[in-house]
Design a protein around this motif. Structure first.
Motif, short mmCIF file in Angstrom:
data_model
loop_
_atom_site.label_atom_id
_atom_site.label_comp_id
_atom_site.label_asym_id
_atom_site.label_seq_id
_atom_site.Cartn_x
_atom_site.Cartn_y
_atom_site.Cartn_z
N PHE A 156 -33.58 25.59 4.97
CA PHE A 156 -35.04 25.72 5.04
C PHE A 156 -35.72 24.65 4.19
N SER A 157 -35.18 24.39 3.01
CA SER A 157 -35.75 23.36 2.13
C SER A 157 -35.64 21.98 2.75
N LEU A 158 -34.56 21.73 3.48
CA LEU A 158 -34.33 20.41 4.07
C LEU A 158 -35.22 20.14 5.29
N VAL A 159 -35.81 21.18 5.86
CA VAL A 159 -36.63 20.99 7.05
C VAL A 159 -37.91 20.22 6.74
N ILE A 160 -38.54 20.53 5.60
CA ILE A 160 -39.86 19.97 5.29
C ILE A 160 -39.83 18.97 4.14
N MET A 161 -39.18 19.34 3.04
CA MET A 161 -39.34 18.59 1.80
C MET A 161 -38.91 17.13 1.86
N ILE A 198 -45.57 10.97 12.71
CA ILE A 198 -44.40 11.67 13.20
C ILE A 198 -44.51 11.80 14.71
N SER A 199 -43.43 11.61 15.42
CA SER A 199 -43.44 11.69 16.87
C SER A 199 -43.56 13.14 17.32
N LEU A 200 -43.96 13.33 18.56
CA LEU A 200 -44.07 14.69 19.08
C LEU A 200 -42.72 15.41 19.09
N PRO A 201 -41.63 14.76 19.59
CA PRO A 201 -40.34 15.46 19.52
C PRO A 201 -39.94 15.84 18.10
N GLY A 202 -40.19 14.92 17.13
CA GLY A 202 -39.87 15.21 15.74
C GLY A 202 -40.72 16.34 15.20
N CYS A 203 -41.99 16.36 15.58
CA CYS A 203 -42.91 17.42 15.14
C CYS A 203 -42.50 18.76 15.72
N PHE A 204 -42.18 18.77 17.02
CA PHE A 204 -41.78 20.02 17.67
C PHE A 204 -40.48 20.55 17.08
N LEU A 205 -39.52 19.66 16.80
CA LEU A 205 -38.25 20.08 16.21
C LEU A 205 -38.46 20.68 14.82
N GLN A 206 -39.31 20.02 14.02
CA GLN A 206 -39.61 20.54 12.69
C GLN A 206 -40.28 21.91 12.79
N LEU A 207 -41.21 22.05 13.71
CA LEU A 207 -41.92 23.31 13.91
C LEU A 207 -40.95 24.43 14.30
N LEU A 208 -40.08 24.15 15.27
CA LEU A 208 -39.14 25.16 15.76
C LEU A 208 -38.16 25.59 14.67
N VAL A 209 -37.55 24.63 13.99
CA VAL A 209 -36.55 24.94 12.96
C VAL A 209 -37.21 25.64 11.77
N PHE A 210 -38.41 25.19 11.40
CA PHE A 210 -39.12 25.79 10.28
C PHE A 210 -39.37 27.28 10.52
N PHE A 211 -39.91 27.62 11.70
CA PHE A 211 -40.22 29.01 11.98
C PHE A 211 -38.96 29.83 12.24
N LEU A 227 -35.12 34.92 19.29
CA LEU A 227 -35.84 35.57 20.39
C LEU A 227 -37.33 35.72 20.09
N LEU A 228 -37.67 35.91 18.82
CA LEU A 228 -39.08 36.08 18.46
C LEU A 228 -39.83 34.76 18.35
N ILE A 229 -39.14 33.70 17.93
CA ILE A 229 -39.83 32.45 17.62
C ILE A 229 -39.79 31.43 18.75
N ILE A 252 -53.03 16.00 12.05
CA ILE A 252 -52.61 17.34 11.64
C ILE A 252 -53.02 17.54 10.18
N ASN A 253 -53.95 18.46 9.96
CA ASN A 253 -54.45 18.71 8.60
C ASN A 253 -53.50 19.66 7.87
N HIS A 254 -52.33 19.14 7.54
CA HIS A 254 -51.32 19.94 6.84
C HIS A 254 -50.31 18.96 6.24
N PHE A 255 -49.29 19.50 5.54
CA PHE A 255 -48.25 18.61 5.01
C PHE A 255 -46.96 18.73 5.81
N TYR A 256 -46.98 19.51 6.90
CA TYR A 256 -45.89 19.54 7.86
C TYR A 256 -46.49 19.93 9.21
N CYS A 257 -45.68 19.94 10.26
CA CYS A 257 -46.17 20.29 11.59
C CYS A 257 -46.37 21.79 11.68
N ASP A 258 -47.57 22.22 11.41
CA ASP A 258 -47.90 23.64 11.44
C ASP A 258 -48.49 23.98 12.80
#
Length: 321
Positions: free
Chosen positions: A79-84, A98-111, A160-162, A179-185
């Motif tokens: 979890f720490s390696l996903v964003i930091m 950040i590219s869209l695929p990279g953003c989507f991957l970060q979003l999926l793995v983060f959640f 299944l939920l995410i 994106i007004n955040h520090f990761y792909c929210d």
């Protein structure tokens, strides 16, 4: 330089890049943040690696409780390696795209990992409930097969939920790509979408209600039963230590759940406010730092195992020299 796309026209998703604003646009503030968060990231990863290593090499830590802690530490490292790392890189270099695929991957793995964290917290609280309230049945109830099924169930339920609400985020994007955040929210991405996102927000709200109040209920009931059992025990050193441990666990649980519930259980997810970034920093950074030290390194058996390993290592070094 911030660039945008013509409002009202879908964008080629393969070529789309986003600009992640971060926490501050001030260079000096970013340097301070880089130093502080680098130290926090290092302590978080090293603390979890220590727990993971100790639980694997020390034969005294081969019990069910430490099986859950081992999985939890591995989950926390991932979890720490996903964003930091990416966030620290952007603070140091000020490269925020950040590219869209990279953003989507970060979003999926983060959640996915974040949801799994809450299931693990509930699972470990249930483990403590069985161990303290029903110690004679503990070995039967929490056997190896049950533990494996519980951990597997955490991952399956999280996926299944995410995955469904995260998948539908791949929608036509229009307007500014900031994106007004520090990761792909997900809230910031919904703000950039061309279409009505009400159905996605409803899916996210349902998932958040299932995960957060659901696991919190299990955690509160489990620790409530544990506290009641401890209070009925005559005043002993063991009872005081158990009470202290539960108290420390509950403090982390309060910080983790209060910040996450405030952030995600609300009717509208579209749009991101600056205060949301501060709240996100609490459960993305602060609780990640506390978890290995509260859940494991305060444990007497873990501290004893750590001292034994250090003692053996120093003895070997002295013999070699």
């Amino acid at each position: 330089m911030v660039f945008g796309f013509m409002p009202g026209y879908p964008v080629d998703l393969g070529a789309l890049e986003f600009i992640i604003v971060g926490l501050s646009n001030d260079h000096h503030v970013n340097i301070i943040l880089f130093v502080v968060l680098s130290v926090v990231f290092f302590l978080t990863v090293m603390g979890n690696i220590a727990v993971l290593t100790l639980s694997l090499v020390d034969h005294c830590l081969q019990y069910t409780m430490y099986f859950f802690l081992r999985n939890f530490s591995l989950l926390e490292i991932c979890f720490s390696l996903v964003i930091m790392p990416r966030f620290l890189y952007s603070l140091l270099t000020e490269r925020k795209s950040i590219s869209l695929p990279g953003c989507f991957l970060q979003l999926l793995v983060f959640f996915l990992l974040g949801t799994c964290v809450f299931f693990h917290v509930a699972m470990m609280s249930f483990d403590r409930y069985i161990a303290i309230c029903h110690p004679l049945r503990y070995g039967t109830v929490m056997n190896g097969r049950v533990c494996f099924q519980l951990v597997l169930g955490c991952w399956v339920m999280s996926f299944l939920l995410i995955f469904p609400p995260t998948l539908v985020v791949l929608l036509p994007f229009c307007g500014l790509n900031v994106i007004n955040h520090f990761y792909c929210d997900i809230a910031a991405l919904l703000q950039l979408s061309c279409i009505d996102t009400g159905h996605i927000e409803l899916m996210l709200l349902v998932a958040a209600v299932v995960v957060l109040p659901g696991t919190l209920t299990v955690t509160i009931i489990s620790y409530g039963c544990v506290i009641c059992t401890i209070m009925r025990i005559p005043s002993t050193t063991g009872g005081e230590k158990a009470s202290s441990t539960c108290s420390a666990h509950l403090k982390v649980v309060v910080i983790l759940y209060s910040s996450t519930i405030f952030r995600y259980i609300r009717p509208g997810q579209r749009g991101t406010q600056d205060f949301d970034k501060v709240v996100s920093l609490v459960y993305c950074v602060v609780t990640q730092l506390f978890n290995p030290y509260i859940y494991a390194l305060r444990n007497e058996q873990v501290k004893k195992a750590l001292k034994d390993i250090f003692g053996r290592t120093i003895s070997k070094c002295l013999r070699i020299s």
